[in-house]
Every structure is written in C-alpha cells, then in structure tokens.
Design an enzyme around this catalytic site. Structure first.
Site, mmCIF file in Angstrom:
data_model
loop_
_atom_site.group_PDB
_atom_site.id
_atom_site.type_symbol
_atom_site.label_atom_id
_atom_site.label_comp_id
_atom_site.label_asym_id
_atom_site.label_seq_id
_atom_site.Cartn_x
_atom_site.Cartn_y
_atom_site.Cartn_z
ATOM 1 N N HIS A 68 0.822 -1.216 0.000
ATOM 2 C CA HIS A 68 0.000 0.000 0.000
ATOM 3 C C HIS A 68 0.858 1.270 0.000
ATOM 4 O O HIS A 68 0.380 2.342 0.364
ATOM 5 C CB HIS A 68 -0.928 0.021 1.209
ATOM 6 C CG HIS A 68 -1.989 -1.040 1.180
ATOM 7 N ND1 HIS A 68 -3.051 -1.007 0.309
ATOM 8 C CD2 HIS A 68 -2.129 -2.167 1.915
ATOM 9 C CE1 HIS A 68 -3.817 -2.066 0.515
ATOM 10 N NE2 HIS A 68 -3.274 -2.798 1.484
ATOM 11 N N HIS A 155 7.630 -8.240 3.362
ATOM 12 C CA HIS A 155 6.214 -7.867 3.469
ATOM 13 C C HIS A 155 5.398 -8.793 2.580
ATOM 14 O O HIS A 155 5.335 -8.602 1.363
ATOM 15 C CB HIS A 155 6.065 -6.400 3.032
ATOM 16 C CG HIS A 155 4.759 -5.787 3.394
ATOM 17 N ND1 HIS A 155 4.511 -5.248 4.631
ATOM 18 C CD2 HIS A 155 3.627 -5.598 2.670
ATOM 19 C CE1 HIS A 155 3.287 -4.741 4.666
ATOM 20 N NE2 HIS A 155 2.724 -4.959 3.480
#
Length: 284
Positions: A68, A155
């Site tokens: 994001h 991530h």
C-alpha cells in the site's frame, strides 16, 4: 546495537500509540535505532506525508512501507525526497520513487542497512522475485563490514515465503522480520547463522478488531459474501507489536531477540517491563 522494529501501524489508533509510547520505550530500553512499518497508518490504506512526519518525530529512525506504499498519492513525491522512507525494492519493474534500501547512521555513527521486499505468494499483484531483489543489496552491505547491522522487512502473506527469506538471509542480515498480516507470530529466534527472525511482527493497532478494522463489515463479508460499507480502522487502544534485537557491532550477528507487545489488549512482552503512561488527546 539495540534495535526495535514495530509492525504495521494501523490507522489513528496505531499512530496514537506510536507517538505516545515510542519515546517512552526508546528511553527505557536505550534503543539505538528504530524502524517502523507505516504502510497502513493513514486510514488503514497507505501513509500520508503528514503522518510520516509524526512517526519520525516520535522516534522512528526510518519507516518501511509495503504493497500500500503509494495508496496516498502525495507519498510518491514525499518518498522521493525523504530518505527515511523505505518502499519495497520490487514494488515496480522500473520508475518507482524513493529507495528500497538505504544505509542510516545511529547517534554513535554506526551504519544500519534497512531494506524491504514484497513477497509473491497469495499477493494481489504479481510482484517480481523478492530473493533476487534482496540479494545484491546484502552482498554490497555485509554486516560487520560495510554496515554494523542490516535489517530486512519481508512484506508478504505466506509464512512459508517469509521463513524461506529468513533462512536465505541467515548470516547475511542481522534481522529478517515479516510484516503485512497484522498478527504477531510466536517464532522469534536467532537462526544458525546469527540472524534474528520473526515471521510477522504484528501490527500497532487495536486488536479488538479484524486485523485492525472494525469488526462488523469484515464479519458480514465473511458470513454473507456481500459488502455493505467500507472497511474502517478500529479505534480502541492499540497494542504496539514488534521485535527487539541486540547485535554485535563486530559481526552484525544478533545476540538477543525478544518479541515486543506493549499496551492495549495483548499480554506485555519485551526486553524489560515498562510502565506506559495513559494515552491522552487525539491524533489527526
């Protein structure tokens, strides 16, 4: 060196906990360097420059992002200008603003490499291979040589992919820590080659939630398969979750690792007990 990594900051509750409690932890644990994953800090979707500045002012030495990273459009320009923001190495084939890795210095001048990569398994976008993205960065910055410590934020969704990254980096990074799933895993350890590892650091957010979001809408979608409204971040008192690591400057190897849980609903954990003050006021 005493390092602290804090997992995904989730919305206003997470920001409030970090800005209120990180200065306390930094002093109590005599921390040398702090990394915070901030990719969900703004409304649970991305990070704004304003909120990034708040996390840095609270005591973060750098902020990692994630898938994001650029949900907040202003982050594109800010990331290109602010070296303390680390976006994933493999977020785009080319042309991504900012840095996927950077060497910082602590107050004593010791060098710390921070790098981040996105996984591939179960992710919504087809990101390129994280292993080949991380490899040249670690080769160029061996701990105990070019840097005194090296931290990799992986991530991704799958714990198998994170674990593989940990073992692949073992002996070449001081710390490999997973982010993205918002739930802390109970596997903090020092691998055979001296790398501190945890599959997921968890989030800095309200755990009376569904991974940081108010419960009703996620539960409705699971139960009925039908959306009714937007996801909204949960607003209760957050727990700070992350990983504490001590390293040897001469080798870059980890000598101690502790899971961190401070405040909020989860049982406290960390290198030493800390009395956290009540959180007061609001965070914009």
């Amino acid at each position: 060196m005493k390092l602290l990594f804090l997992g995904d900051v989730m919305g206003r509750a997470g920001r409030k906990a970090v800005t209120g409690w990180l200065p306390v932890l930094r002093a109590a644990w005599a921390l040398d360097f702090v990394v915070v994953n901030g990719e969900n800090a703004t409304g649970g979707a991305g990070l704004s420059p304003e909120h990034a500045k708040g996390l840095l002012a609270a005591g973060a030495d750098c902020i990692t992002l994630g898938d994001h990273a650029f949900d907040q459009r202003a982050m594109r320009e800010f990331c290109a200008q602010e070296p303390r923001i680390i976006r994933p190495l493999n977020i785009a084939k080319s042309g991504a603003p900012g840095h996927g890795a950077h060497v910082f210095q602590d107050a004593r001048g010791r060098r710390v490499l921070v790098a981040q990569a996105l996984g591939q398994v179960f992710m919504k976008q087809p990101f390129s291979d994280p292993f080949s993205a991380v490899d040249p960065v670690l080769r160029a910055h061996p701990p105990g040589g070019m840097v005194q410590a090296a931290l990799v934020d992986i991530h991704c969704e799958a714990t198998s992919e994170k674990t593989a990254m940990g073992h692949w980096c073992d002996g070449r990074a001081s710390v490999v820590v997973g982010t993205h799933t918002h739930i802390p895993t109970a596997d903090a350890q020092i691998l055979r080659g001296g790398t501190a590892y945890q599959s997921d650091a968890g989030m800095c957010g309200d755990y009376d939630s569904v991974i940081g979001m108010q419960k009703d809408e996620p539960m409705r979608r699971f139960i009925t398969g039908m959306p009714r409204s937007r996801f909204e971040p949960a607003m209760g008192t957050a727990t700070l979750c992350g990983l504490y690591v001590e390293t040897d400057d001469a080798t870059g190897r980890a000598t101690r690792v502790e899971m961190v849980r401070a405040g909020g609903r989860l049982a406290a954990a960390g290198p030493a007990p800390v009395d956290l003050p009540p959180l007061s006021g609001s965070t914009d």
